[in-house]
Scaffold this active site. Structure first.
Site, PDB file in Angstrom:
ATOM      1  CG  ASN A 157      -1.734   1.216   1.413  1.00 58.87           C
ATOM      2  OD1 ASN A 157      -1.774   2.062   0.528  1.00 58.87           O
ATOM      3  ND2 ASN A 157      -2.397   1.324   2.559  1.00 58.87           N
ATOM      4  CD1 TRP A 158       3.623   1.132  -2.836  1.00 59.56           C
ATOM      5  CD2 TRP A 158       3.662   2.356  -4.725  1.00 59.56           C
ATOM      6  NE1 TRP A 158       4.433   0.475  -3.749  1.00 59.56           N
ATOM      7  CE2 TRP A 158       4.466   1.203  -4.915  1.00 59.56           C
ATOM      8  CE3 TRP A 158       3.530   3.258  -5.782  1.00 59.56           C
ATOM      9  CZ2 TRP A 158       5.146   0.955  -6.119  1.00 59.56           C
ATOM     10  CZ3 TRP A 158       4.201   3.012  -6.977  1.00 59.56           C
ATOM     11  CH2 TRP A 158       5.007   1.868  -7.141  1.00 59.56           C
ATOM     12  CE  LYS A 159      -0.135   3.064   4.825  1.00 60.71           C
ATOM     13  NZ  LYS A 159       0.028   3.122   6.267  1.00 60.71           N
ATOM     14  CG  HIS A 185      -5.687   1.773   5.538  1.00 59.38           C
ATOM     15  ND1 HIS A 185      -5.234   2.654   6.488  1.00 59.38           N
ATOM     16  CD2 HIS A 185      -4.669   0.921   5.289  1.00 59.38           C
ATOM     17  CE1 HIS A 185      -3.986   2.335   6.793  1.00 59.38           C
ATOM     18  NE2 HIS A 185      -3.615   1.298   6.082  1.00 59.38           N
ATOM     19  CD  GLU A 227      -2.750   5.260   7.004  1.00 61.91           C
ATOM     20  OE1 GLU A 227      -2.836   5.370   5.773  1.00 61.91           O
ATOM     21  OE2 GLU A 227      -1.758   4.762   7.578  1.00 61.91           O
ATOM     22  CD  GLU A 271      -3.183  -2.634   7.368  1.00 59.41           C
ATOM     23  OE1 GLU A 271      -2.128  -2.897   6.793  1.00 59.41           O
ATOM     24  OE2 GLU A 271      -3.766  -1.543   7.259  1.00 59.41           O
ATOM     25  N   GLY A 286       2.905   1.904  10.952  1.00 62.61           N
ATOM     26  CA  GLY A 286       3.908   2.949  10.851  1.00 62.61           C
ATOM     27  C   GLY A 286       4.641   3.243  12.146  1.00 62.61           C
ATOM     28  CB  SER A 324       5.422  -2.354  12.082  1.00 63.95           C
ATOM     29  OG  SER A 324       5.064  -1.012  12.402  1.00 63.95           O
ATOM     30  N   GLY A 341       2.980  -1.157   4.275  1.00 62.77           N
ATOM     31  CA  GLY A 341       3.038   0.264   3.978  1.00 62.77           C
ATOM     32  C   GLY A 341       4.455   0.688   3.674  1.00 62.77           C
ATOM     33  N   GLY A 342       5.143   1.218   4.686  1.00 63.19           N
ATOM     34  CA  GLY A 342       6.471   1.813   4.499  1.00 63.19           C
ATOM     35  C   GLY A 342       7.450   0.941   3.734  1.00 63.19           C
TER      36      GLY A 342
HETATM   37  P1  13P Z   1       3.291   0.103   7.715  1.00 61.55           P
HETATM   38  O1  13P Z   1       3.769  -1.155   7.037  1.00 61.55           O
HETATM   39  O2  13P Z   1       4.030   1.315   7.282  1.00 61.55           O
HETATM   40  O3  13P Z   1       3.186  -0.068   9.195  1.00 61.55           O
HETATM   41  O4  13P Z   1       1.778   0.352   7.186  1.00 61.55           O
HETATM   42  C1  13P Z   1       0.863  -0.684   7.237  1.00 61.55           C
HETATM   43  C2  13P Z   1      -0.343  -0.280   6.482  1.00 61.55           C
HETATM   44  O5  13P Z   1      -1.058   0.626   6.877  1.00 61.55           O
HETATM   45  C3  13P Z   1      -0.630  -0.979   5.226  1.00 61.55           C
HETATM   46  O6  13P Z   1      -1.906  -0.717   4.765  1.00 61.55           O
END
Ligand code: 13P
Length: 249
Positions: free
Chosen positions: A12-14, A96, A98, A166, A172, A211, A232-233
């Site tokens: 997920n590149w956000k 998600h 977020e 998640e 993150g 993470s 994510g990251g």
């Molecule tokens: P991180 O891997 O950066 O913790 O993010 C997870 C995420 O929100 C994937 O959708």
């Protein structure tokens, strides 16, 4: 892992990526895809779905990060499931945390979005996960079970929908639940999927997200009923994403 289920490693590149760096990252991911057991999925910003489709050429699947529940209409700034599909997406991440937090998206709304995704021929990746308070109060499984009840539409099982656990506090932050906590949560989720969608529920993919890094991927992906990861990251670094994918076997 669930026996007989092909793992799904999803990035997920956000809100990261302009055309030049997105294409370069995608090229590096695509170069590492051949020979992997896991299916790879990248969910870039919607603006990059169409440019990345020829880069991936089917070797890596594409997904959106959200869609509207309506098929079309006066919804300024929103994007429909059919538009994502038209641009080259096969999946869409929904619910998600977020978005649940920033836009107060309820599970009922997530369910409506998942129905729209199914109607457009997209596979929904529905995210669930508890805030830290609920974990500390011992209510994590109860919260996630309720999110699943309210977020997953009829037809989700037959369409091969994906559920991603998640924990909000693990996103993150570099923190993850213990392996025992993940195992207990995923066992509960599997039982719930099986009860809701019968035989189809037994084969649906359950991802862990929060993470996930190359250093913890082997241990996390070895947990029963963890059929992949939502990253994510680490998905913004091709070598890290591919290292996690290799950890899936
Ligand atoms: P991180 O891997 O950066 O913790 O993010 C997870 C995420 O929100 C994937 O959708």
């Amino acid at each position: 892992m669930t026996p007989g289920v092909r793992p799904l490693i999803a990035g997920n590149w956000k809100m990261h990526g302009l055309a030049a760096d997105g294409v370069a990252l995608a090229q590096a991911v695509a170069a590492g895809a051949p020979g992997l057991k896991a299916e790879l999925l990248i969910c870039p910003p919607a603006t990059l779905i169409s440019p990345l489709a020829p880069v991936f050429a089917g070797a890596v699947a594409l997904g959106g990060q959200d869609c509207h529940e309506a098929a079309k209409g006066a919804h300024t700034g929103d994007i429909s499931a059919a538009m994502l599909k038209d641009a080259g997406a096969a999946y869409v991440v929904l619910g998600h945390s977020e978005r649940r937090m920033a836009y107060r998206e309820s599970s009922h709304r997530v369910c409506a979005k998942a129905e729209a995704a199914l109607a457009a021929g997209l596979t929904p990746v529905v995210c669930v996960g508890e805030p830290e308070d609920d974990r500390l109060l011992g209510r994590a499984e109860e919260v996630v079970a309720e999110q699943m009840t309210e977020s997953l539409p009829a037809g989700f099982g037959a369409a091969g929908g994906v559920v991603a656990y998640e924990p909000v506090w693990a996103i993150g932050t570099g923190r993850t639940p213990t392996e025992a906590n993940i195992a207990a949560m995923h066992a509960m989720m599997r039982a719930k999927l099986s009860a809701t969608f019968q035989a189809e529920g037994a084969g649906l993919r359950l991802l862990y997200g929060g993470s996930v890094k190359p250093g913890n991927a082997v241990a996390i992906l070895a947990i029963p009923h963890v059929d992949g990861a939502l990253i994510g990251g680490a998905s913004l670094v091709a070598e890290d994403f591919l290292a996690i994918a290799r950890a899936a076997g």
